[in-house]
Design a protein around this motif. Structure first.
Motif, PDB file in Angstrom:
ATOM      1  N   LEU A 158       0.816  -1.209   0.000  1.00 49.74           N
ATOM      2  CA  LEU A 158       0.000   0.000   0.000  1.00 49.74           C
ATOM      3  C   LEU A 158       0.851   1.261   0.000  1.00 49.74           C
ATOM      4  O   LEU A 158       0.520   2.245  -0.663  1.00 49.74           O
ATOM      5  N   ASN A 159       1.950   1.251   0.726  1.00 49.05           N
ATOM      6  CA  ASN A 159       2.779   2.457   0.816  1.00 49.05           C
ATOM      7  C   ASN A 159       3.560   2.746  -0.455  1.00 49.05           C
ATOM      8  O   ASN A 159       4.041   3.866  -0.645  1.00 49.05           O
ATOM      9  N   THR A 160       3.693   1.773  -1.323  1.00 40.90           N
ATOM     10  CA  THR A 160       4.402   2.000  -2.591  1.00 40.90           C
ATOM     11  C   THR A 160       3.453   2.037  -3.790  1.00 40.90           C
ATOM     12  O   THR A 160       3.901   2.160  -4.924  1.00 40.90           O
ATOM     13  N   LEU A 161       2.148   1.955  -3.525  1.00 39.31           N
ATOM     14  CA  LEU A 161       1.187   1.911  -4.619  1.00 39.31           C
ATOM     15  C   LEU A 161       1.105   3.244  -5.355  1.00 39.31           C
ATOM     16  O   LEU A 161       1.046   3.287  -6.586  1.00 39.31           O
ATOM     17  N   HIS A 162       1.112   4.349  -4.598  1.00 37.30           N
ATOM     18  CA  HIS A 162       0.936   5.672  -5.195  1.00 37.30           C
ATOM     19  C   HIS A 162       1.428   6.721  -4.213  1.00 37.30           C
ATOM     20  O   HIS A 162       1.266   6.566  -2.990  1.00 37.30           O
ATOM     21  N   PRO A 163       2.030   7.820  -4.714  1.00 38.78           N
ATOM     22  CA  PRO A 163       2.543   8.849  -3.804  1.00 38.78           C
ATOM     23  C   PRO A 163       1.473   9.480  -2.913  1.00 38.78           C
ATOM     24  O   PRO A 163       1.788  10.012  -1.849  1.00 38.78           O
ATOM     25  N   GLN A 164       0.197   9.431  -3.329  1.00 40.72           N
ATOM     26  CA  GLN A 164      -0.866  10.032  -2.538  1.00 40.72           C
ATOM     27  C   GLN A 164      -1.402   9.109  -1.452  1.00 40.72           C
ATOM     28  O   GLN A 164      -2.305   9.487  -0.702  1.00 40.72           O
ATOM     29  N   ILE A 165      -0.856   7.901  -1.341  1.00 41.65           N
ATOM     30  CA  ILE A 165      -1.350   6.915  -0.386  1.00 41.65           C
ATOM     31  C   ILE A 165      -0.302   6.647   0.684  1.00 41.65           C
ATOM     32  O   ILE A 165       0.884   6.500   0.375  1.00 41.65           O
ATOM     33  N   SER A 166      -0.740   6.581   1.929  1.00 44.71           N
ATOM     34  CA  SER A 166       0.122   6.120   3.023  1.00 44.71           C
ATOM     35  C   SER A 166      -0.705   5.252   3.963  1.00 44.71           C
ATOM     36  O   SER A 166      -1.911   5.468   4.128  1.00 44.71           O
ATOM     37  N   TRP A 167      -0.056   4.300   4.562  1.00 44.08           N
ATOM     38  CA  TRP A 167      -0.726   3.313   5.407  1.00 44.08           C
ATOM     39  C   TRP A 167      -0.004   3.257   6.752  1.00 44.08           C
ATOM     40  O   TRP A 167       1.215   3.107   6.800  1.00 44.08           O
ATOM     41  N   ASP A 168      -0.747   3.401   7.871  1.00 41.71           N
ATOM     42  CA  ASP A 168      -0.118   3.436   9.191  1.00 41.71           C
ATOM     43  C   ASP A 168      -0.353   2.174   9.999  1.00 41.71           C
ATOM     44  O   ASP A 168      -0.073   2.126  11.199  1.00 41.71           O
ATOM     45  N   GLY A 169      -0.878   1.146   9.369  1.00 40.13           N
ATOM     46  CA  GLY A 169      -1.134  -0.106  10.056  1.00 40.13           C
ATOM     47  C   GLY A 169      -2.605  -0.352  10.318  1.00 40.13           C
ATOM     48  O   GLY A 169      -3.033  -1.502  10.459  1.00 40.13           O
TER      49      GLY A 169
END
Length: 327
Positions: free
Chosen positions: A177-188
């Motif tokens: 998820l964190n490398t899918l797109h620059p606009q996406i971040s995942w914190d767990g």
């Protein structure tokens, strides 16, 4: 910053899908933009004249899909039921869309785009009667703009999904998820999107998440939240910059198996073309070209796609594999 909570049940339902309708919407948006996109310039140069000649630049899709990154009705991109639905399967879902959902989407479109055109008004007035007509135009657009190029596009999308699923198996959900797109971040626990929060309003937890690679998207991220369907995130596939690069000439070994004329025609079909265009490019007579194309089509090496009064021939995935092996 928009947030999408993903409890364990949603994480277990994350899946990828290759969607023909997402390619229709994103490619038509690009076609309408009126600018020379560097990545897709070869495709645009070929498809724009055909779309204009068929009136596709002023039909149903033109009223529903804006040229810029604005809202397009969600019913155009139904949630894929399988990892790789066909266009007909997605059109069946589109034409079965509930009338109240269609009208709500069109009201939202009017909020963004202003007064609707005559086709959009007819669709709002009677969705069950108008949706099959919209589907008919989508089929015509697909046959002209996407079907001749589909083996190449599909290979790109499949390669993206293969890369992401292998990453998922090796490194887990967080890395994927964190490398899918620059606009996406995942914190767990929560997926954060650098977008306006209203884009994720109404999400129903427990429905999972659909990740959809597209060949024609710009650098932004597209979302579709339409309960009870799972939310969809459409992103630009990897290596799009290589999509339209010429594959190179065929090797002598391939010509020795297929014959010089047929190998030459397959090489020239790096760009879909008509019989007349192929005769002009190769120096073969139109009758000779037609005869060999029929043989190649019967063997599964080329497909024929009618666009108006012309028939475009295109290489299949089988032909691509044979030419790659010969090179």
């Amino acid at each position: 910053m928009a947030e999408l909570a993903l409890p364990a049940g949603d994480l277990a339902r994350i899946r990828f899908a290759v969607s023909p309708m997402w390619q229709v919407v994103s490619s038509f948006r690009l076609l309408r933009a009126g600018t020379a996109d560097r990545v897709h310039r070869r495709w645009l140069d070929q498809v724009r004249p055909r779309a204009a000649a068929a009136g596709l630049d002023r039909g149903w899709l033109a009223e529903l899909i804006p040229p810029a990154g604005s809202y397009a009705p969600d019913f155009l991109t139904p949630a894929p039921a399988t990892p790789a639905p066909t266009l007909e399967q997605e059109l069946a879902a589109l034409t079965a869309a509930p009338a109240d959902r269609v009208r709500a989407d069109l009201d939202h479109l009017r909020h963004h785009q202003g007064p609707p055109g005559p086709r959009a008004r007819a669709l709002h007035a009677d969705p069950p009667a108008a949706l099959p007509r919209l589907a008919q135009e989508i089929r015509a657009y697909w046959e002209s703009a996407l079907a001749p190029y589909w083996p190449r596009i599909r290979a790109l999308l499949d390669a993206d999904v293969f890369h992401r699923t292998r990453q998922l198996a090796r490194h887990g959900t967080g890395r994927t998820l964190n490398t899918l797109h620059p606009q996406i971040s995942w914190d767990g626990r929560t997926l954060h999107l650098a977008r306006r929060a209203r884009t994720l309003a109404g999400h129903t937890p427990g429905t999972g998440l659909l990740l959809v690679p597209t060949a024609f998207k710009g650098p932004g991220l597209s979302t579709r939240i339409s309960p009870p369907d799972p939310p969809q995130l459409a992103y630009r596939a990897r290596a799009v910059g290589d999509l339209w690069q010429p594959r190179g000439r065929t090797a002598a070994a391939t010509a020795a198996v297929l014959g010089r004329a047929r190998a030459l025609l397959l090489a020239e079909l790096d760009t879909p073309a008509t019989t007349t265009e192929l005769a002009h490019r190769t120096g073969l007579s139109p009758a000779h070209v037609s005869q060999n194309l029929t043989a190649l089509r019967d063997a599964g090496f080329v497909t024929a796609h009618r666009t108006g009064r012309s028939v475009l021939y295109a290489r299949t995935a089988v032909a691509e594999a044979v030419l790659d092996a010969g090179r």
